[in-house]
Design an enzyme around this catalytic site. Sequence first.
Site, PDB file in Angstrom:
ATOM      1  N   ARG A 299       0.807  -1.225   0.000  1.00  0.00           N
ATOM      2  CA  ARG A 299       0.000   0.000   0.000  1.00  0.00           C
ATOM      3  C   ARG A 299       0.838   1.272   0.000  1.00  0.00           C
ATOM      4  NH1 ARG A 299      -4.129  -1.485   4.201  1.00  0.00           N
ATOM      5  NH2 ARG A 299      -3.439  -3.616   4.370  1.00  0.00           N
ATOM      6  N   THR A 300       1.933   1.299   0.746  1.00  0.00           N
ATOM      7  CA  THR A 300       2.772   2.498   0.723  1.00  0.00           C
ATOM      8  C   THR A 300       3.359   2.677  -0.678  1.00  0.00           C
ATOM      9  OG1 THR A 300       3.304   2.093   3.027  1.00  0.00           O
ATOM     10  CG2 THR A 300       4.671   3.673   1.890  1.00  0.00           C
TER      11      THR A 300
ATOM     12  N   LYS B 125      26.257  -9.461  -7.270  1.00  0.00           N
ATOM     13  CA  LYS B 125      27.635  -9.609  -7.759  1.00  0.00           C
ATOM     14  C   LYS B 125      28.618  -9.011  -6.780  1.00  0.00           C
ATOM     15  CE  LYS B 125      25.872  -8.997 -12.444  1.00  0.00           C
ATOM     16  NZ  LYS B 125      25.744  -7.945 -13.466  1.00  0.00           N
TER      17      LYS B 125
ATOM     18  N   ARG C  10      12.134   2.413   0.798  1.00  0.00           N
ATOM     19  CA  ARG C  10      11.652   1.652   1.942  1.00  0.00           C
ATOM     20  C   ARG C  10      12.504   0.401   2.041  1.00  0.00           C
ATOM     21  NH1 ARG C  10       6.419   1.382   4.626  1.00  0.00           N
ATOM     22  NH2 ARG C  10       6.245  -0.579   5.713  1.00  0.00           N
TER      23      ARG C  10
ATOM     24  N   HIS D 185       9.036   6.335   9.937  1.00  0.00           N
ATOM     25  CA  HIS D 185       8.109   6.260   8.808  1.00  0.00           C
ATOM     26  C   HIS D 185       7.438   7.631   8.714  1.00  0.00           C
ATOM     27  CE1 HIS D 185       5.537   4.902   5.774  1.00  0.00           C
ATOM     28  NE2 HIS D 185       4.845   3.964   6.375  1.00  0.00           N
TER      29      HIS D 185
END
Lengths: 440, 348
Positions: free
Chosen positions: B83-84, B112, B133, B166
């Site tokens: 949702r974010t 790598k 995020r 957040h």
Amino acid sequence: MNSVLIKNGRTIDPAGSPAVPADLFIEDDRIAALGQVPSTADITIDAQGLLITPGLIDIHVHFRQPGREQAETILSGSRAAVCGGFTAVAAMPNTTPCIDTAEMVRFVADHAQQTDLCRLYVVGAVTIGRQGRQLADLPAMAQAGALAFSDDGDYLSDRQLMQQAIDQAAALNLAIIQHCEDPANGRGDLNAGPVADATGLSGSSGQTEAEAFVRDVELLAAADASCRYHLAHVSSADTVRVLSLLESEGLSITTEATPHHLSLTDELCRGLDPLYKVRPPLRSAADVAALKTALADGTIDCLACDHAPHTPADKARDFAAAPAGMIGLETALAVYITELIVPGLLTWPQLIQKLTTNPAAVLGLERPRIAPGCPADLTLIDPRRTWLVRPEAFHSLSRNCPFIGRTLTGKAVATIVAGRIRYLDSLATTGQLPKDVIRY
Amino acid sequence: MSTVSLDEFLALRVSQRCQYFIENNRLLALVYAQQFDRPLLEDLFRLADAVRTLSHTSQGRLFLRALLPDRRAMLYFTQPSTRTFLSFAAACHILGMSTADVRDPSTSSEVKGETRQDALRIFSIYHDLVIMRQSEAGFCEKMAFQMLSWPGRKPIINAGSGTDQHPTQALLDLYTLHRCFADVGGLDHKKIMLVGDLKRGRTARSLAYLLTNYPGVELIFAAPDDLAMAEDIKAHLRQNSTAFIETSDIHAHLAEVDAIYMTRIQDEWDQGAKISMDYSRLGLQAQHLKTLKPHCYILHPLPRRREIQTAIDSDPRAVYFDQAENGMWIRAALIAHMFAVDKDILDH
């Protein structure tokens, strides 16, 4: 044809739902369209962030014309009304001479019509000269346009006379508005209690208001026909208790509370400043709390400010000699918002009911609505505005307002009566405004 | 910026670090909820309202889409959060920005042996904004600082990092409260109850922190004893004279509060026995609705469990779904602010 477009506002329907975004289009004196509106008009008002309500009605004001025009005239009082957001008021008959004949009713109505600002409804006196001795000619006054009867300022003590008044008002289908302070019970300048004791002045208790009201209830219950009865400025917890017991009695009783009784207490009277002298007197914090609860649960139907102008000279006399009363039209709405909306006691639709549909019902007026075809009586309110009450901004001729110096939340920012903008705060508009619009 | 090294920067207190992410009252990067002060919040709320209003008409939507069509955003979402992610993507698209996303680092050169710093530096070359995020604590602030020291000075928005920050969730919570109380005298002097896992719920923590910007606000913290609000937030409240009380039962306070912020138990962090919540004392049921004030709004950052009965959803005071919508508008406002098109929106 004159047209006004109000864009980006939200309308409040007193019937219940929260504010709804809707543009509104006025043509002449009617609301012509809501929602789907023409894109241009003679005048466009940007109502971003504002609430649009049916025009507010205050059913209890005292304009001092005739007799004491230095305190207030129909013109100055009407200016104060529209600046406070009111599109209609009911003027009490205790002028000098008082409004106790058809001729006097016409005098006030004609003056109001010439003034042509807000709608003014005339309340006729119940008894000749408001003396409480002989019934006035109620049918003739009704014929001349009176919409209610009251000896406001005084209680009609005579049982028999009151019984006759009830019968006649019932036949005319008009309301009697009663001021419940019976001089037979002692009528003090202060609320009975510690403050009155400390000052040494006589006090009358909230209980006496309830008793005076109970006498009327007995008469109403005994009457043959049902009479509409309106209890003015309820001030005490005792009266609220009686009202809540009455609910199922089938009587046609309505009530009002004032901004000052629901926010101020008799503690303010300790210094005996006549500014705080009012009838009924300011009471205790418990009475204030009871009024607020009664407004929230619907026991009290209406809000009315009992605008009672007095000149500075009159109010400068000492407490016992000074006249009772406070002005309120220009601060009432903000006091209601600050005291009832901000703390969450009332929702916006509930508040607007008590200022539109409920008072309209007391006077037997058409139910105010915002819908196409309805009269364009509208009030625009900025719910976020906080403002300082300054006496120099008042349009009333008097200054006896207990809220001067306070910062209040919420303000009427435009008042439209029959499609004409009568008052406008600093709102963004396009188009040529009429010259006679009052600006804040 | 270049006068301070990364280590020196990281040695600073958060309030000092905030100074590096703002220039002429405009955010260069958003990393901490502490970066918001009252004037900035009010500006962003006004901007979000304007974006929302413009979006009502097709003409308005086209105007908004013409604001940043030459800009590209990268959604670097290595910690799952649908949702974010969608909320930010929609916010970018409202302003006409195009977006690309990295959601699984195992498909990039990180496998790598390339460091995440190098990877991000490369990714940021292709983009004008990084929305990030991820789960590593402290990574976002490090990257935000470094990206501002590299050529191009690309901004970062923290869309949730680990357990600590957040900021856009805190912003949308506050924006929701701001809107709820817009017609009833504003958020100042209101009484707000925060309920649930206040110890680990970063949204409740950030909200309590930011509410110190509002004079007269009183807080009630209702949580199981093991999950009470942490001392650092309480110290911040005391410092700012924000009154608060603590309780483990919401019922005594239901009639007096102006808003209730519900949160779920964050038991995904529990190792071993899971801490549980007594929903009879800390849950909201339909029968409580009649006790609440007519304007007592109910918020929840979602997802919810049993702390709010679904029967409450239809009450007009339940605003948790509006809250999610508000998130999209306030994120669009935040991006518009960072790219300096706020004035265009407000003047339109």
